[in-house]
Design a protein around this motif. Structure first.
Motif, PDB file in Angstrom:
ATOM      1  N   MET A 171      25.846  24.796  -8.105  1.00 35.83           N
ATOM      2  CA  MET A 171      25.383  24.614  -9.401  1.00 35.83           C
ATOM      3  C   MET A 171      24.634  25.659  -9.574  1.00 35.83           C
ATOM      4  SD  MET A 171      22.487  21.443 -10.304  1.00 35.83           S
ATOM      5  CE  MET A 171      23.412  20.138 -10.848  1.00 35.83           C
ATOM      6  N   ASP A 179      21.426  25.321 -15.042  1.00 37.75           N
ATOM      7  CA  ASP A 179      21.786  24.026 -14.663  1.00 37.75           C
ATOM      8  C   ASP A 179      20.503  23.239 -14.348  1.00 37.75           C
ATOM      9  OD1 ASP A 179      24.285  24.413 -16.122  1.00 37.75           O
ATOM     10  OD2 ASP A 179      25.345  24.423 -14.397  1.00 37.75           O
ATOM     11  N   GLN A 180      19.727  24.020 -12.822  1.00 31.98           N
ATOM     12  CA  GLN A 180      19.113  23.247 -12.449  1.00 31.98           C
ATOM     13  C   GLN A 180      17.492  23.277 -12.854  1.00 31.98           C
ATOM     14  OE1 GLN A 180      18.808  25.574  -8.502  1.00 31.98           O
ATOM     15  NE2 GLN A 180      20.445  24.382  -7.498  1.00 31.98           N
ATOM     16  N   GLN A 215      17.755  23.387 -16.092  1.00 26.89           N
ATOM     17  CA  GLN A 215      17.810  22.326 -17.398  1.00 26.89           C
ATOM     18  C   GLN A 215      17.935  20.746 -16.340  1.00 26.89           C
ATOM     19  OE1 GLN A 215      22.138  23.096 -19.634  1.00 26.89           O
ATOM     20  NE2 GLN A 215      21.608  21.693 -20.819  1.00 26.89           N
ATOM     21  N   ASP A 216      18.324  20.749 -15.662  1.00 28.55           N
ATOM     22  CA  ASP A 216      18.144  18.932 -15.065  1.00 28.55           C
ATOM     23  C   ASP A 216      17.100  18.891 -15.226  1.00 28.55           C
ATOM     24  OD1 ASP A 216      21.119  18.774 -15.386  1.00 28.55           O
ATOM     25  OD2 ASP A 216      21.552  18.791 -13.045  1.00 28.55           O
ATOM     26  N   LYS A 217      15.836  19.328 -14.717  1.00 28.28           N
ATOM     27  CA  LYS A 217      14.588  19.364 -14.056  1.00 28.28           C
ATOM     28  C   LYS A 217      13.823  19.689 -15.790  1.00 28.28           C
ATOM     29  CE  LYS A 217      11.918  19.293 -10.708  1.00 28.28           C
ATOM     30  NZ  LYS A 217      12.020  18.634  -9.931  1.00 28.28           N
ATOM     31  N   SER A 218      14.003  20.050 -16.619  1.00 22.89           N
ATOM     32  CA  SER A 218      13.022  19.860 -18.212  1.00 22.89           C
ATOM     33  C   SER A 218      14.013  18.749 -18.577  1.00 22.89           C
ATOM     34  CB  SER A 218      14.104  20.857 -18.878  1.00 22.89           C
ATOM     35  OG  SER A 218      13.707  21.080 -20.134  1.00 22.89           O
ATOM     36  N   GLU A 219      14.921  18.076 -18.584  1.00 23.74           N
ATOM     37  CA  GLU A 219      15.836  16.481 -19.443  1.00 23.74           C
ATOM     38  C   GLU A 219      14.848  15.412 -18.116  1.00 23.74           C
ATOM     39  OE1 GLU A 219      19.728  16.642 -18.598  1.00 23.74           O
ATOM     40  OE2 GLU A 219      20.114  18.261 -20.180  1.00 23.74           O
ATOM     41  N   GLN A 220      14.246  15.940 -17.014  1.00 26.13           N
ATOM     42  CA  GLN A 220      13.293  14.956 -16.445  1.00 26.13           C
ATOM     43  C   GLN A 220      11.726  15.023 -16.823  1.00 26.13           C
ATOM     44  OE1 GLN A 220      14.030  15.864 -12.010  1.00 26.13           O
ATOM     45  NE2 GLN A 220      16.227  15.337 -12.114  1.00 26.13           N
TER      46      GLN A 220
END
Length: 64
Positions: free
Chosen positions: A1, A5-6, A8-13
């Motif tokens: 990853m 991607d990391q 983006q994932d954190k932003s979505e959380q």
């Protein structure tokens, strides 16, 4: 990853958490409004009384 991607994932959380907190705040506000129910009416009456008094004073100022 990858790092992108990391992030983006954190932003979505964070966005999901913000949505949940906003929903909770909205629900709490609605509950407070329901709890206030009858207690809110005297405030409205008091506000109306104050507005009438201010309007009367304003009318007296213009009559003079």
């Amino acid at each position: 990853m990858g790092m992108k991607d990391q992030f983006q994932d954190k932003s979505e959380q964070w966005q999901e958490q913000a949505k949940q907190k906003a929903q909770q705040a909205k629900e709490q506000g609605q509950q407070r409004g329901q709890e206030r129910g009858e207690r809110g009416k005297p405030r409205e009456e008091e506000t109306e009384r104050i507005q009438r008094e201010e309007q009367d004073r304003l009318d007296l100022d213009y009559d003079a």
